[in-house]
Design a protein around this motif. Structure first.
Motif, PDB file in Angstrom:
ATOM      1  N   GLU A 106       0.820  -1.218   0.000  1.00 16.87           N
ATOM      2  CA  GLU A 106       0.000   0.000   0.000  1.00 16.87           C
ATOM      3  C   GLU A 106       0.852   1.266   0.000  1.00 16.87           C
ATOM      4  O   GLU A 106       0.335   2.364   0.158  1.00 16.87           O
ATOM      5  CB  GLU A 106      -0.964  -0.021   1.196  1.00 16.87           C
ATOM      6  N   GLY A 107       2.152   1.087  -0.192  1.00 15.78           N
ATOM      7  CA  GLY A 107       3.080   2.204  -0.196  1.00 15.78           C
ATOM      8  C   GLY A 107       3.586   2.523   1.192  1.00 15.78           C
ATOM      9  O   GLY A 107       2.828   2.463   2.161  1.00 15.78           O
ATOM     10  N   HIS A 108       4.864   2.846   1.306  1.00 15.81           N
ATOM     11  CA  HIS A 108       5.423   3.247   2.596  1.00 15.81           C
ATOM     12  C   HIS A 108       4.807   4.584   3.004  1.00 15.81           C
ATOM     13  O   HIS A 108       4.570   5.453   2.163  1.00 15.81           O
ATOM     14  CB  HIS A 108       6.942   3.371   2.487  1.00 15.81           C
ATOM     15  N   ILE A 109       4.574   4.740   4.289  1.00 16.86           N
ATOM     16  CA  ILE A 109       3.901   5.963   4.757  1.00 16.86           C
ATOM     17  C   ILE A 109       4.720   7.224   4.470  1.00 16.86           C
ATOM     18  O   ILE A 109       4.163   8.319   4.411  1.00 16.86           O
ATOM     19  CB  ILE A 109       3.578   5.882   6.266  1.00 16.86           C
ATOM     20  N   LEU A 119       2.805   5.864  -4.843  1.00  9.27           N
ATOM     21  CA  LEU A 119       3.064   4.447  -5.101  1.00  9.27           C
ATOM     22  C   LEU A 119       4.150   4.287  -6.158  1.00  9.27           C
ATOM     23  O   LEU A 119       4.959   3.358  -6.098  1.00  9.27           O
ATOM     24  CB  LEU A 119       1.778   3.756  -5.567  1.00  9.27           C
ATOM     25  N   GLU A 120       4.165   5.204  -7.133  1.00 13.56           N
ATOM     26  CA  GLU A 120       5.159   5.131  -8.197  1.00 13.56           C
ATOM     27  C   GLU A 120       6.567   5.324  -7.639  1.00 13.56           C
ATOM     28  O   GLU A 120       7.501   4.585  -7.982  1.00 13.56           O
ATOM     29  CB  GLU A 120       4.859   6.200  -9.263  1.00 13.56           C
ATOM     30  N   LYS A 121       6.734   6.319  -6.764  1.00 11.49           N
ATOM     31  CA  LYS A 121       8.038   6.551  -6.157  1.00 11.49           C
ATOM     32  C   LYS A 121       8.438   5.400  -5.246  1.00 11.49           C
ATOM     33  O   LYS A 121       9.601   4.996  -5.192  1.00 11.49           O
ATOM     34  CB  LYS A 121       8.023   7.864  -5.364  1.00 11.49           C
ATOM     35  N   ASP A 122       7.464   4.871  -4.527  1.00 13.45           N
ATOM     36  CA  ASP A 122       7.744   3.784  -3.598  1.00 13.45           C
ATOM     37  C   ASP A 122       8.282   2.565  -4.337  1.00 13.45           C
ATOM     38  O   ASP A 122       9.232   1.928  -3.884  1.00 13.45           O
ATOM     39  CB  ASP A 122       6.469   3.414  -2.826  1.00 13.45           C
ATOM     40  N   ILE A 123       7.712   2.253  -5.480  1.00 13.93           N
ATOM     41  CA  ILE A 123       8.175   1.092  -6.237  1.00 13.93           C
ATOM     42  C   ILE A 123       9.545   1.363  -6.849  1.00 13.93           C
ATOM     43  O   ILE A 123      10.369   0.461  -7.019  1.00 13.93           O
ATOM     44  CB  ILE A 123       7.138   0.671  -7.319  1.00 13.93           C
ATOM     45  N   GLU A 124       9.821   2.635  -7.163  1.00 13.65           N
ATOM     46  CA  GLU A 124      11.159   2.996  -7.652  1.00 13.65           C
ATOM     47  C   GLU A 124      12.205   2.783  -6.555  1.00 13.65           C
ATOM     48  O   GLU A 124      13.320   2.304  -6.821  1.00 13.65           O
ATOM     49  CB  GLU A 124      11.180   4.454  -8.116  1.00 13.65           C
ATOM     50  N   PHE A 167       0.411  -4.673  -6.186  1.00 10.38           N
ATOM     51  CA  PHE A 167       1.833  -4.474  -5.887  1.00 10.38           C
ATOM     52  C   PHE A 167       2.694  -5.404  -6.738  1.00 10.38           C
ATOM     53  O   PHE A 167       3.720  -4.991  -7.297  1.00 10.38           O
ATOM     54  CB  PHE A 167       2.053  -4.728  -4.392  1.00 10.38           C
ATOM     55  N   MET A 168       2.279  -6.646  -6.853  1.00 11.65           N
ATOM     56  CA  MET A 168       3.015  -7.615  -7.674  1.00 11.65           C
ATOM     57  C   MET A 168       3.055  -7.166  -9.133  1.00 11.65           C
ATOM     58  O   MET A 168       4.086  -7.303  -9.815  1.00 11.65           O
ATOM     59  CB  MET A 168       2.374  -8.997  -7.553  1.00 11.65           C
ATOM     60  N   GLU A 169       1.962  -6.619  -9.610  1.00  6.47           N
ATOM     61  CA  GLU A 169       1.924  -6.119 -10.994  1.00  6.47           C
ATOM     62  C   GLU A 169       2.903  -4.961 -11.176  1.00  6.47           C
ATOM     63  O   GLU A 169       3.623  -4.888 -12.187  1.00  6.47           O
ATOM     64  CB  GLU A 169       0.509  -5.675 -11.357  1.00  6.47           C
ATOM     65  N   ARG A 170       2.946  -4.054 -10.213  1.00  5.04           N
ATOM     66  CA  ARG A 170       3.869  -2.923 -10.299  1.00  5.04           C
ATOM     67  C   ARG A 170       5.316  -3.404 -10.282  1.00  5.04           C
ATOM     68  O   ARG A 170       6.171  -2.867 -11.002  1.00  5.04           O
ATOM     69  CB  ARG A 170       3.637  -1.929  -9.155  1.00  5.04           C
ATOM     70  N   CYS A 171       5.580  -4.424  -9.462  1.00  9.43           N
ATOM     71  CA  CYS A 171       6.930  -4.982  -9.406  1.00  9.43           C
ATOM     72  C   CYS A 171       7.333  -5.588 -10.749  1.00  9.43           C
ATOM     73  O   CYS A 171       8.449  -5.361 -11.245  1.00  9.43           O
ATOM     74  CB  CYS A 171       7.013  -6.045  -8.306  1.00  9.43           C
TER      75      CYS A 171
END
Length: 294
Positions: free
Chosen positions: A149-152, A157-162, A189-193
Motif C-alpha cells: 500500500e506504499g510506505h507511509i 506508489l510510483e516513487k515507492d516502487i522505484e 503491488f506484484m503487478e507494479r513490481c
C-alpha cells in the motif's frame, strides 16, 4: 541455507517473525510460542531488530537460540537508522560468525527519543545504502521490505516502487512485504513490481487479527487499510468474546492465504506478535485444505 536456495524448491514457504522479549513474562510466552511454531517445521523464521539498535543484544541472543538450539534457518533483521558504520559492521560480523546466512536490510524508524539532528554522519539513511554495503562486503542472502500500500513516507506508489527497485538493484535477493488485510493491494503491488523489472521472490506478510485495538494501531502505524468486509465481520461477533475474535481472525486470514497461494504467492510470512495460536491455526487450516505440506 540461504533463502535463495530454499526458494528453488518451488514449494510455498512458511515463515514466522519473532521479536526479543523485554520482560520475564514475555520471555515465557515467547518460549512457548517458539515451541508451538517450530513443531510446524517452518522453512525459516525471522527476528526483528529494534529502532536505533534498542534490541541489538536481545535480537542476537534470540537469533542464536533459534539457530543453534532449534536448528532453524534464521533471517536476522538489521535496522540501520542512527547506527554508526562500525556498529553495523559489528552486528554483521557477529551474525556471520554465528552462521547466519540471511539478513533483512531495513532503514528502520527513528527511536522515539532520538534527535534526528544528532544522527552519526556515517550512518545509512536508506535501506538501499545498507543493502549495497552488505552486498559489497559480505556473502549474506539479502532481503528487503516491500510495501503493497506504499510506505507511509513515500510521496506516491510510483516513487515507492522505484525505491524498491533501487534496493533490488543494490543486491537484494528477496522481498518480505508489509501486511495488508485486502489482497487486492498485494496483487496490484506484484503487478507494479513486474512492470518495473523486479523479479526476485516476494513474500506476502500476514498479520492475523489479535485484538481490535491492536489491529487499529498496527494498521494506523503502517498505513494499511482495514476493509469493510473485515470490520463488518468483527462487528457481528459477540462483544467482548476474545475467542470468537481470534477464531474469526484465523478464518479471515485462511481466506486471504488461500487466494494468495492460488495466485502464485511464493510463500507466507506470518507476523506472530510472539503468539502462536493464530499463526498455527492458519497454517493447519491451509494444510487441511491441501494448500500446504508441512
Amino acid at each position: 541455507m540461504k533463502l535463495s536456495e530454499i526458494f528453488k524448491t518451488g514449494k510455498p514457504t512458511i515463515s514466522f517473525e519473532f521479536f526479543p522479549a523485554r520482560t520475564e513474562k514475555a520471555a515465557e510466552t515467547l518460549n512457548q510460542t517458539v515451541e508451538d511454531l517450530v513443531a510446524l517445521k517452518p522453512d525459516f523464521v525471522s527476528v526483528t531488530f529494534g529502532a536505533g539498535g534498542s534490541t541489538k543484544d536481545g535480537s542476537y541472543e534470540l537469533v542464536k537460540k533459534l539457530k543453534k538450539e532449534k536448528e532453524l534457518e534464521v533471517v536476522a533483521y538489521l535496522a540501520a537508522f542512527a547506527l554508526k558504520r562500525n556498529e553495523i559492521t559489528s552486528v554483521l560480523n557477529n551474525y556471520q560468525d554465528l552462521g547466519i546466512e540471511n539478513i533483512l536490510a531495513l532503514r528502520g524508524d527513528p527511536p522515539k527519543d532520538t534527535d534526528v539532528t544528532q544522527v552519526p554522519a556515517d550512518s545509512f539513511k536508506y535501506a538501499s545504502e545498507l543493502a549495497a554495503f552488505i552486498h559489497q562486503n559480505y556473502g549474506f542472502c539479502i532481503g528487503v521490505a516491500g510495501y503493497p500500500e506504499g510506505h507511509i513516507d513515500a510521496p506516491s506508489l510510483e516513487k515507492d516502487i522505484e525505491y524498491l527497485k533501487l534496493k533490488v538493484d543494490q543486491g537484494a535477493d528477496f522481498i518480505i512485504a508489509q501486511f495488508f488485510y485486502d489482497n487486492v493491494y498485494f496483487l496490484n503491488f506484484m503487478e507494479r513490481c513486474q512492470k518495473i523489472g523486479i523479479n526476485i521472490p516476494i513474500l506476502p506478510g500476514i498479520m492475523p487479527v489479535y485484538s481490535v485495538k491492536m489491529m487499529e494501531m498496527l494498521a494506523g502505524n503502517c498505513g494499511a487499510k482495514i476493509p469493510e468486509k473485515l470490520r463488518k465481520g468483527i462487528s457481528e461477533l459477540p462483544e467482548g468474546d476474545t475467542k470468537a475474535l481470534i477464531d474469526f481472525g484465523i478464518e479471515y486470514a485462511i481466506g486471504q492465504c488461500e487466494e494468495l497461494l492460488k495466485e502464485g504467492a511464493r510463500g507466507l510470512h506470518f507476523y506472530t506478535m510472539d503468539r502462536s495460536e493464530s499463526a498455527a491455526g492458519i497454517v493447519k487450516g491451509l494444510k487441511n485444505k491441501g494448500l500446504l505440506t508441512i
